[in-house]
Scaffold this active site. Sequence first.
Site, mmCIF file in Angstrom:
data_model
loop_
_atom_site.group_PDB
_atom_site.id
_atom_site.type_symbol
_atom_site.label_atom_id
_atom_site.label_comp_id
_atom_site.label_asym_id
_atom_site.label_seq_id
_atom_site.Cartn_x
_atom_site.Cartn_y
_atom_site.Cartn_z
ATOM 1 N N VAL A 103 6.864 41.299 -8.722
ATOM 2 C CA VAL A 103 6.636 39.918 -9.158
ATOM 3 C C VAL A 103 6.852 38.962 -7.984
ATOM 4 C CG1 VAL A 103 7.460 38.083 -10.703
ATOM 5 C CG2 VAL A 103 7.139 40.400 -11.575
ATOM 6 N N CYS A 162 8.710 47.532 -17.656
ATOM 7 C CA CYS A 162 8.774 46.322 -18.492
ATOM 8 C C CYS A 162 8.879 46.602 -19.988
ATOM 9 C CB CYS A 162 7.568 45.447 -18.207
ATOM 10 S SG CYS A 162 7.431 45.046 -16.470
#
Length: 430
Positions: A11, A260
């Site tokens: 990210v 995730c």
Amino acid sequence: MNILIMGMGYVGVTTGLVFAEQGLNVTGLDTDSMKIQTLSEGKLTFYEQGLDDLLLKHLKSGNIRFTSSTKQAIRDNNIIFLCVGTPSDKDGSADLQFIRGVAGSIGKYMNEYKLIAVKSTVPIDTNYKLVHWIREAQSTPNEFDVVSNPEFLREGSALQDALNPDRIIIGSDSSHAIDMIKSLYGKISAPFFVTTARTAEMIKYASNAFLATKISYMNELSRLCETIKVNISDVAEGIGMDHRIGKHFLRAGIGYGGSCFPKDIKALLYTAKEHNTDLSILEKVYQVNQTQYSHFLNVWEQKLGGFSHKTIAILGISFKPDTDDLREAPAISIIQELLEKQAIVKVHDPIAKLPFGLLSSKLQQFDSLEETLDQCDAVILCSEWDEYKLADWTQMQAYMNQHFIFDGRNMLDSKQLIKLGYHYHGIANE
Ligand code: UGA
């Protein structure tokens, strides 16, 4: 505006490069100096298509640089994005040690107003707590704002997702902070949704949980479809044509993995438990995912007549194609179960590598498909890399001992393979 990105994982690196691409001045910070050195040399520490070129481009343009000097980086930048990890703790809750760590550094070193945007996936009220953690660490009471700005990019398509998001969520009650964040995304064409920080935090968890629910729903349905011989891929196509349902995330398979969905579902269930609330649908989503791979492994074991002393080729070990990420990859659980059942396992992946410590005389990884399939009794396809679709399956047949193909992602051309003489079985796709 100088932007600091704290945390150089997927990210963080993608966010930094996307801002650099918008012409902004970006610094990437990580406490891991090896990571910083690698990035400074123009190399990624993970596999992600497209990011490598952008990294070289913006090291050259001077729009991005990398450092591990926390104090200087915080002083030199007025906007700080938090992109540090929030892994699962033993009890399933999100471990906030890295968030607390960066909060302490920001408080300690800030010397003027800072805007802090939280991209990391964090439990409800973390943005609120962050304000306290920063204040606690301050020696002089400089002003700052904290904004929730969750990220929705996927591994394997990180750059495209970050450049073309469906929406940009901004959670804050400071109009100044909201305007600043909006201006950073000025060149990206996506609607803004402005809300409170708590709601923004929940939107992130609810999005991942909903996508996981779609997958587990199709996966559980695939078990029934397998038994009553209904093709689950056709069912997915048929229901997906209803725009209220949508065609995405309906692919049945051996289960979702990655860094995730598994972690975020556990964290949301933990939050529910903390507040004495049942999220019974999500409990089931989790359970279906935990058992999906073994359900189909049992089906395939019967077709093959047992795994014991058979040689099995595993194609694709990453949790999805186009990434080298092995975190919570179903392939790893399948390999472990096969070894327990006394199978000999040969592994192939275009990019991902099994940790050296796992390899043995019973578990080996090969670079070519030919070597992997040599003397195998069955193939189990675990992640849908294009390379497997494009393989010459006529030629592959000659290498194999028996011709069983178990397609855990319903990716291969079943009709073609059956015509070639393979015993092909996928996930409810006969
Ligand atoms: C997921 C979300 O899709 C992103 O929006 C989010 O930003 C990210 O988590 C995160 O929170 O950081 P990611 O885990 O990178 O992204 O990858 P996905 O493409 O969502 O795939 C997750 C898993 O679901 C994979 O194992 C994939 O094989 C599986 N999957 C996906 C299915 O089994 N069926 C489908 O139809 C779609």
